[in-house]
Write a protein that holds these residues in place. Structure first.
Motif, PDB file in Angstrom:
ATOM      1  N   ALA A  83       1.008  -0.991   0.017  1.00 54.81           N
ATOM      2  CA  ALA A  83       0.013  -0.089  -0.168  1.00 54.81           C
ATOM      3  C   ALA A  83       0.956   1.202  -0.080  1.00 54.81           C
ATOM      4  N   ASP A  84       0.381   2.261  -0.399  1.00 50.25           N
ATOM      5  CA  ASP A  84       1.021   3.583  -0.385  1.00 50.25           C
ATOM      6  C   ASP A  84       1.092   4.385   1.222  1.00 50.25           C
ATOM      7  N   VAL A  85      -0.276   3.964   1.662  1.00 48.69           N
ATOM      8  CA  VAL A  85      -0.213   3.998   3.216  1.00 48.69           C
ATOM      9  C   VAL A  85      -0.860   2.827   3.813  1.00 48.69           C
ATOM     10  N   LEU A  86      -0.260   2.224   4.777  1.00 49.61           N
ATOM     11  CA  LEU A  86      -0.837   1.255   5.608  1.00 49.61           C
ATOM     12  C   LEU A  86      -1.455   1.534   6.988  1.00 49.61           C
ATOM     13  N   VAL A  87      -2.565   1.322   7.209  1.00 47.28           N
ATOM     14  CA  VAL A  87      -3.041   1.743   8.762  1.00 47.28           C
ATOM     15  C   VAL A  87      -3.180   0.357   9.443  1.00 47.28           C
ATOM     16  N   VAL A  88      -2.406   0.311  10.452  1.00 48.93           N
ATOM     17  CA  VAL A  88      -2.267  -1.006  11.270  1.00 48.93           C
ATOM     18  C   VAL A  88      -3.313  -0.577  12.457  1.00 48.93           C
ATOM     19  N   GLY A  89      -4.367  -1.609  12.779  1.00 53.17           N
ATOM     20  CA  GLY A  89      -5.111  -1.543  13.823  1.00 53.17           C
ATOM     21  C   GLY A  89      -4.917  -2.774  14.820  1.00 53.17           C
ATOM     22  N   GLY A  90      -5.404  -2.693  15.982  1.00 53.24           N
ATOM     23  CA  GLY A  90      -5.472  -3.834  16.988  1.00 53.24           C
ATOM     24  C   GLY A  90      -6.814  -4.709  16.331  1.00 53.24           C
ATOM     25  N   VAL A  91      -7.484  -3.962  15.747  1.00 55.12           N
ATOM     26  CA  VAL A  91      -8.565  -4.830  15.013  1.00 55.12           C
ATOM     27  C   VAL A  91      -8.801  -3.834  13.565  1.00 55.12           C
ATOM     28  N   SER A  92      -8.926  -4.412  12.554  1.00 52.91           N
ATOM     29  CA  SER A  92      -8.957  -3.727  11.054  1.00 52.91           C
ATOM     30  C   SER A  92      -9.921  -2.832  11.200  1.00 52.91           C
ATOM     31  N   ASN A  93     -11.153  -3.257  11.634  1.00 53.72           N
ATOM     32  CA  ASN A  93     -12.368  -2.190  11.362  1.00 53.72           C
ATOM     33  C   ASN A  93     -11.939  -0.844  12.232  1.00 53.72           C
ATOM     34  N   TRP A  94     -11.402  -1.007  13.245  1.00 56.93           N
ATOM     35  CA  TRP A  94     -11.012   0.206  14.173  1.00 56.93           C
ATOM     36  C   TRP A  94     -10.075   1.122  13.281  1.00 56.93           C
ATOM     37  N   GLY A  95      -9.165   0.767  12.446  1.00 57.58           N
ATOM     38  CA  GLY A  95      -8.309   1.363  11.643  1.00 57.58           C
ATOM     39  C   GLY A  95      -9.045   2.276  10.502  1.00 57.58           C
ATOM     40  N   ALA A  96     -10.146   1.473   9.941  1.00 56.51           N
ATOM     41  CA  ALA A  96     -11.006   1.959   9.135  1.00 56.51           C
ATOM     42  C   ALA A  96     -11.798   3.077   9.676  1.00 56.51           C
ATOM     43  N   TYR A  97     -12.396   2.929  11.053  1.00 56.84           N
ATOM     44  CA  TYR A  97     -13.051   4.005  11.623  1.00 56.84           C
ATOM     45  C   TYR A  97     -12.064   5.285  11.645  1.00 56.84           C
ATOM     46  N   GLY A  98     -10.861   4.804  12.152  1.00 52.00           N
ATOM     47  CA  GLY A  98     -10.194   6.018  12.437  1.00 52.00           C
ATOM     48  C   GLY A  98      -9.807   6.869  11.019  1.00 52.00           C
ATOM     49  N   ILE A  99      -9.795   6.356   9.808  1.00 50.56           N
ATOM     50  CA  ILE A  99      -9.624   6.964   8.856  1.00 50.56           C
ATOM     51  C   ILE A  99     -10.795   7.659   8.471  1.00 50.56           C
ATOM     52  N   ALA A 100     -12.151   7.062   8.964  1.00 52.92           N
ATOM     53  CA  ALA A 100     -13.297   7.982   8.600  1.00 52.92           C
ATOM     54  C   ALA A 100     -13.371   9.008   9.472  1.00 52.92           C
ATOM     55  N   ALA A 101     -12.932   8.922  10.905  1.00 53.85           N
ATOM     56  CA  ALA A 101     -13.031   9.927  11.712  1.00 53.85           C
ATOM     57  C   ALA A 101     -11.890  11.195  11.231  1.00 53.85           C
ATOM     58  N   CYS A 102     -10.817  10.613  10.715  1.00 59.91           N
ATOM     59  CA  CYS A 102      -9.770  11.798  10.409  1.00 59.91           C
ATOM     60  C   CYS A 102     -10.568  12.604   9.278  1.00 59.91           C
ATOM     61  N   LEU A 103     -11.258  11.853   8.266  1.00 59.90           N
ATOM     62  CA  LEU A 103     -11.938  12.652   7.030  1.00 59.90           C
ATOM     63  C   LEU A 103     -12.895  13.515   7.806  1.00 59.90           C
ATOM     64  N   SER A 104     -13.691  13.109   8.636  1.00 59.96           N
ATOM     65  CA  SER A 104     -14.698  14.117   9.298  1.00 59.96           C
ATOM     66  C   SER A 104     -13.979  15.330   9.924  1.00 59.96           C
ATOM     67  N   LEU A 105     -12.654  15.134  10.596  1.00 59.40           N
ATOM     68  CA  LEU A 105     -11.947  16.301  11.336  1.00 59.40           C
ATOM     69  C   LEU A 105     -11.424  17.344  10.086  1.00 59.40           C
ATOM     70  N   LEU A 106     -10.821  16.665   9.017  1.00 60.98           N
ATOM     71  CA  LEU A 106     -10.333  17.330   8.024  1.00 60.98           C
ATOM     72  C   LEU A 106     -11.327  18.329   7.227  1.00 60.98           C
ATOM     73  N   LYS A 107     -12.576  17.649   7.267  1.00 61.93           N
ATOM     74  CA  LYS A 107     -13.669  18.291   6.391  1.00 61.93           C
ATOM     75  C   LYS A 107     -14.570  18.952   7.485  1.00 61.93           C
TER      76      LYS A 107
END
Ligand SMILES: [Zn+2]
Length: 309
Positions: free
Chosen positions: A229-253
């Motif tokens: 990947a160009d960017v790899l998000v590592v989570g304790g659980v993968s779902n959480w990693g995806a939630y983290g990306i969604a949360a950061c999209l919310s913050l940035l927008k």
């Protein structure tokens, strides 16, 4: 304001990479992914890159679904993360396209109200031509793979126990590698090292993850995924990693982040009803990677609390 987003993004990275499932390798994988990302935070970088690489109306491929052998039933980690990210992508004017394989299709459909979920072929020849066709048709600006099996250096797929699962997995690595050649941004979300995108940190996976360099199948090449990947998000659980990306999209927008314990339970109950099982318990329960709804829900609420603070 930027400092504020950075501080929140730091807490989000810490929260989503908490090793509550006790895999004992999450910290090493997380640190390797940060190092490969020039020392920057993972969820925030993934969100920033998604914004940078896309314009309004662009398609984004979202890949998910991991079937557990030998019963070949999809696990509860992956599709919820994809569903929440799809919501976030829709919210910023992008057009996500969900892609999985036949085994996981029903569960992925149950996770999201999106009417279209594409099934990617298991057969390599068909997969190669389907990849070309989909890339020509949709011209995605980015591809995000969440808890999606990734082939190793010999193009074999494995579960975490080092068993070969190639004969049931849709060969989505063809899609990711071709998309990357065409200039699409590739983001991986993973928790074990055998998932699509982990090629970015394959050295660390081979060194630290059980069966990383030596699997239990005749390929003898280990479970470490080869596609980068160009960017790899590592989570304790993968779902959480995806939630983290969604949360950061919310913050940035500047958009409210609405996924919490209640919507998480609804989501998990829907996919369990559609046939998903917990990967550790191997039972149709709203658990994720062996974590109870109470513990998993606490992490989901914490991500929400940080983001909306
Ligand atoms: Zn093998």
């Amino acid at each position: 304001m930027i400092v504020d987003i950075e501080q929140k993004a730091h807490m989000i990275d810490q929260t989503v990479s908490t090793d509550l499932p006790v895999r004992r390798v999450v910290r090493q994988l997380y640190d390797a992914a940060v190092k490969a990302n020039s020392g920057k935070l993972l969820c925030l970088t993934a969100a920033q890159e998604l914004i940078k690489h896309t314009s309004k109306g662009d398609r984004v491929f979202v890949l998910t679904g991991f079937a557990i052998p030998p019963i070949n039933v999809p696990e509860t980690d992956g599709p919820p993360g994809a569903a929440v990210l799809v919501d976030a992508l829709n919210g910023i004017g992008l057009e996500p396209v969900l892609i999985t394989d036949e085994l996981c299709s029903r569960v992925v459909k149950a996770a999201t109200p999106e009417d279209k979920v594409l099934e990617f072929p298991v057969d390599s020849k068909q997969a190669r031509s389907q990849a070309d066709q989909l890339l020509r048709e949709y011209k995605p600006s980015a591809l995000v793979a969440i808890e999606r099996p990734g082939w190793n250096r010999k193009r074999e797929y494995h579960n975490m126990r080092g068993l070969n699962i190639s004969n049931t997995v849709g060969k989505t690595d063809f899609l990711a590698t071709s998309a990357r050649k065409r200039g699409a941004l590739i983001i991986g979300v993973a928790d074990g090292g055998n998932e699509l995108g982990c090629g970015l940190i394959s050295h660390t996976v081979r060194k630290h993850v059980p069966y990383g360099s030596k699997c239990q199948c005749p390929c003898n090449s280990g479970i470490a995924a080869a596609t980068r990947a160009d960017v790899l998000v590592v989570g304790g659980v993968s779902n959480w990693g995806a939630y983290g990306i969604a949360a950061c999209l919310s913050l940035l927008k500047g958009i409210p982040y609405t996924h919490d314990r209640k919507t998480e339970m609804q989501l998990l109950n829907r996919i369990v009803k559609a046939g998903a099982i917990d990967s550790i318990l191997k039972e149709p329960k709203p658990y994720v990677d062996g974590l109870s709804p109470s513990i998993n829900g606490s992490v989901v609420d914490l991500i929400s609390a940080i983001t909306n603070a």
